[in-house]
Design a protein around this motif. Structure first.
Motif, PDB file in Angstrom:
ATOM      1  N   ILE A   1       0.440  -4.534  -5.606  1.00 10.52           N
ATOM      2  CA  ILE A   1      -0.741  -3.823  -5.107  1.00 10.52           C
ATOM      3  C   ILE A   1      -1.964  -4.736  -5.085  1.00 10.52           C
ATOM      4  O   ILE A   1      -2.924  -4.490  -4.355  1.00 10.52           O
ATOM      5  CB  ILE A   1      -1.023  -2.549  -5.955  1.00 10.52           C
ATOM      6  CG1 ILE A   1      -1.950  -1.578  -5.197  1.00 10.52           C
ATOM      7  CG2 ILE A   1      -1.597  -2.903  -7.300  1.00 10.52           C
ATOM      8  CD1 ILE A   1      -1.311  -0.921  -4.006  1.00 10.52           C
TER       9      ILE A   1
ATOM     10  N   VAL B   1      -7.430   0.406  -1.103  1.00 13.39           N
ATOM     11  CA  VAL B   1      -7.134   1.086  -2.372  1.00 13.39           C
ATOM     12  C   VAL B   1      -8.146   2.202  -2.608  1.00 13.39           C
ATOM     13  O   VAL B   1      -7.792   3.325  -2.988  1.00 13.39           O
ATOM     14  CB  VAL B   1      -7.159   0.084  -3.539  1.00 13.39           C
ATOM     15  CG1 VAL B   1      -7.099   0.810  -4.882  1.00 13.39           C
ATOM     16  CG2 VAL B   1      -5.993  -0.902  -3.424  1.00 13.39           C
ATOM     17  N   LYS B   2      -9.397   1.910  -2.360  1.00 15.02           N
ATOM     18  CA  LYS B   2     -10.475   2.881  -2.566  1.00 15.02           C
ATOM     19  C   LYS B   2     -10.251   4.122  -1.695  1.00 15.02           C
ATOM     20  O   LYS B   2     -10.410   5.259  -2.160  1.00 15.02           O
ATOM     21  CB  LYS B   2     -11.823   2.242  -2.230  1.00 15.02           C
ATOM     22  CG  LYS B   2     -13.038   3.149  -2.394  1.00 15.02           C
ATOM     23  CD  LYS B   2     -14.320   2.350  -2.174  1.00 15.02           C
ATOM     24  CE  LYS B   2     -15.556   3.207  -2.400  1.00 15.02           C
ATOM     25  NZ  LYS B   2     -15.787   4.191  -1.338  1.00 15.02           N
TER      26      LYS B   2
ATOM     27  N   LEU C   1       0.915   3.218  -3.270  1.00 14.75           N
ATOM     28  CA  LEU C   1      -0.210   4.108  -3.540  1.00 14.75           C
ATOM     29  C   LEU C   1      -0.200   5.305  -2.590  1.00 14.75           C
ATOM     30  O   LEU C   1      -0.621   6.403  -2.965  1.00 14.75           O
ATOM     31  CB  LEU C   1      -1.521   3.329  -3.417  1.00 14.75           C
ATOM     32  CG  LEU C   1      -2.796   4.015  -3.918  1.00 14.75           C
ATOM     33  CD1 LEU C   1      -2.620   4.555  -5.329  1.00 14.75           C
ATOM     34  CD2 LEU C   1      -3.973   3.045  -3.863  1.00 14.75           C
TER      35      LEU C   1
ATOM     36  N   TYR D   1     -14.817  -1.914  -7.175  1.00 15.00           N
ATOM     37  CA  TYR D   1     -14.149  -0.933  -6.321  1.00 15.00           C
ATOM     38  C   TYR D   1     -14.837  -0.761  -4.971  1.00 15.00           C
ATOM     39  O   TYR D   1     -14.508   0.168  -4.227  1.00 15.00           O
ATOM     40  CB  TYR D   1     -14.047   0.406  -7.049  1.00 15.00           C
ATOM     41  CG  TYR D   1     -13.036   0.387  -8.169  1.00 15.00           C
ATOM     42  CD1 TYR D   1     -11.673   0.385  -7.890  1.00 15.00           C
ATOM     43  CD2 TYR D   1     -13.429   0.341  -9.502  1.00 15.00           C
ATOM     44  CE1 TYR D   1     -10.732   0.348  -8.902  1.00 15.00           C
ATOM     45  CE2 TYR D   1     -12.490   0.303 -10.533  1.00 15.00           C
ATOM     46  CZ  TYR D   1     -11.146   0.304 -10.224  1.00 15.00           C
ATOM     47  OH  TYR D   1     -10.217   0.258 -11.226  1.00 15.00           O
TER      48      TYR D   1
ATOM     49  N   GLU E   1      -7.429   5.324  -0.564  1.00 18.63           N
ATOM     50  CA  GLU E   1      -6.307   6.117  -1.078  1.00 18.63           C
ATOM     51  C   GLU E   1      -6.691   6.878  -2.342  1.00 18.63           C
ATOM     52  O   GLU E   1      -6.321   8.044  -2.519  1.00 18.63           O
ATOM     53  CB  GLU E   1      -5.095   5.216  -1.343  1.00 18.63           C
ATOM     54  CG  GLU E   1      -4.467   4.634  -0.083  1.00 18.63           C
ATOM     55  CD  GLU E   1      -3.908   5.687   0.856  1.00 18.63           C
ATOM     56  OE1 GLU E   1      -3.419   6.726   0.376  1.00 18.63           O
ATOM     57  OE2 GLU E   1      -3.976   5.472   2.079  1.00 18.63           O
TER      58      GLU E   1
ATOM     59  N   LEU F   1       0.835  -1.210   0.000  1.00 20.58           N
ATOM     60  CA  LEU F   1       0.000   0.000   0.000  1.00 20.58           C
ATOM     61  C   LEU F   1       0.869   1.258   0.000  1.00 20.58           C
ATOM     62  O   LEU F   1       0.417   2.319  -0.442  1.00 20.58           O
ATOM     63  CB  LEU F   1      -0.929   0.004   1.217  1.00 20.58           C
ATOM     64  CG  LEU F   1      -1.938   1.163   1.290  1.00 20.58           C
ATOM     65  CD1 LEU F   1      -2.912   1.113   0.124  1.00 20.58           C
ATOM     66  CD2 LEU F   1      -2.682   1.153   2.620  1.00 20.58           C
TER      67      LEU F   1
END
Length: 397
Positions: free
Chosen positions: A187, A195-196, A159, A267, A198, A156
């Protein structure tokens, strides 16, 4: 001693020092101190173990005690973490084991970027083993030590580097960028929820274009669904209008497919976010047909319409003259703001017609709504009843 800067954090440090321990401010607060920016969240690190910290303060909360973290509750809540080193990261996200250590340098060397690997004493003495201040002065994001190792430990972080670039308008050090490009596939080990988060932080940052350009050029975007490249430069002109869901709407409008549901589910977008995206896309589609009708102003919220106007211009090259003030005035001119404002309901329709409940009620209420919104029918019980009976009395359902 600058007690007025972070008074509660300094109380924690003083208590720990008076007990014979070391304690320092660390993390983003130190970075912001060097940048001459205000910091809201202040974290403390110490060579005291969690149990030793708990014995010194009457009110603490265990939030990650196995990793050395305890919340100390004073007038504010201060996160206190024991100096630690970390073992291997077999899942590329979390350490397999944490070892408490007594050395500040050993603790700081495990951190992600040099600008986040500094410490500050209560007398404002900066402790900077890895050149964080110099990198801040150069406006460069550089991994601590070997970037390949840092990103292999926690994927992570790649990102996060992109997100910091979007927030601070900093560039990535060449070695850091090359490591991300080399390890971008890792990733995939990070949960989509993280992820969402960030990506959404990038979208509400001051330099969104920077972040999204790096997201693509680092190859991180290659690991995710959707077309991130065709409209990459359009992110320079993106505004979230303070709503992270608008980022998903902007991204959705970049896609060639109209079936957006599966992508938004990928997502982990919520149902509310999906509905928001759907409304913005529909509002843009309506603009492509020429203009918004009174029903469109009723149908969509002011926030949706303002975002749709901006995104239609940037992504679809639709020349619209709608301004936020015009949108607000047009919304205010609509006689009702929701179906709940209509003075009759389905029970009234059944009573007037002596018909049983069925799909016809929804159709009738939609026509009543359209009539009121278009100004052809007044939101008055008697007038609606007369209109309804003249329209429907001889209709066979």
């Amino acid at each position: 001693m600058m007690k007025n800067r972070w008074p509660e954090a300094y109380k924690v440090i003083e208590t720990l020092e008076n007990a014979g321990f070391e304690a320092y401010v660390v993390g983003g607060a130190v970075r912001d101190f060097v940048r001459h920016q205000h910091a809201n969240d202040v974290d403390v690190t110490t060579n005291a173990t969690p149990n030793e910290v708990k014995r010194l303060f009457p009110h603490t909360i265990d939030v990650g005690i196995e990793h050395g973290t305890v919340l100390v509750v004073l007038k504010e809540t201060i996160e206190v973490t024991t100096f630690r080193s970390e073992a291997t990261y077999t899942d590329f996200r979390r350490p397999d084991a944490v070892t408490f250590v007594r050395s500040l340098a050993e603790d700081l060397q495990r951190r992600d970027f040099t600008m986040n690997a500094m410490a500050l004493t209560k007398t404002d003495e900066l402790i900077d083993y890895f050149g964080g201040r110099e990198d801040i002065e150069k406006e460069v994001i550089r991994a601590v030590g070997d970037p390949h190792q840092r990103f292999s430990e926690d994927a992570l972080r790649m990102l996060r580097a992109i997100r910091f670039s979007a927030q601070l308008n900093y560039s990535l050090h060449v070695d850091t960028m090359e490591a991300i490009q080399s390890l971008h596939h890792l990733i995939a080990h990070v949960s989509m929820e993280r992820v969402k988060v960030e990506l959404e932080k990038i979208w509400i940052s001051d330099y969104v274009g920077n972040g999204m350009h790096l997201f693509v050029s680092s190859y991180l975007a290659d690991n995710f669904q959707g077309d991130w490249t065709t409209y990459r430069d359009s992110w320079e002109r993106f505004s979230s209008f303070g709503n992270t869901a608008n980022g998903w709407a902007y991204f959705a409008l970049m896609q060639s497919s109209t079936d957006l549901g599966p992508m938004l589910s990928f997502y982990k977008c919520s149902n509310a976010e999906k509905a928001h995206v759907k409304h913005i896309v529909a509002a843009v589609d309506q603009l492509a047909k020429g203009y918004w009708s009174p029903y469109n102003y009723f149908q969509f919220t002011e926030d949706v319409l303002i975002a749709a106007t901006s995104y239609a211009k940037e992504l679809k090259k639709i020349d619209t003259s709608y301004t936020p003030e015009q949108i607000k005035q047009a919304k205010a001119a609509i006689p009702i703001s929701s179906v709940k404002d209509i003075v009759v309901n389905g029970n009234d329709l059944m009573k007037w017609t002596q018909k049983k409940r069925g799909p016809w009620i929804r159709e009738a209420m939609e026509k009543i709504t359209l009539g009121i919104v278009a100004g052809k029918l007044k939101n008055d019980r008697k007038m609606i009843q007369e209109w309804f009976l003249s329209e429907y009395i001889n209709v066979d359902y």
